[in-house]
Design a protein around this motif. Structure first.
Motif: not given
Length: 79
Positions: A53-61
């Motif tokens: 995934v390209d998004s830090k937010l999505l990765k953390e989720r």
């Protein structure tokens, strides 16, 4: 088509939605949330999301859900 096959298709579709780089962040979050409905069966998809995934937010989720699932914590969210 067996139930297990349908589940795997659903998991793949949700994973693909989460990985769409030009998709709306809200939709991608909801796809990750929906994967929790499949408990441990969703772990490979969540782990792939973390890697790609390209998004830090999505990765953390996704990482949070992986951790909670592995710890046996109920992570079902209202989708």
């Amino acid at each position: 088509m067996g139930e297990q096959t349908r589940e795997m298709i659903a998991i793949d579709v949700l994973k693909d939605i989460a990985l769409v780089m030009d998709g709306m962040i809200f939709e991608r979050q909801r796809a990750i949330d929906a994967l929790t409905l499949f408990h441990r069966r969703s772990l490979p998809a969540l782990e792939e999301i973390v890697r790609k995934v390209d998004s830090k937010l999505l990765k953390e989720r996704a990482m949070l859900y992986i951790q909670r699932i592995k710890e046996g914590i109920d992570v079902n969210v209202s989708v």
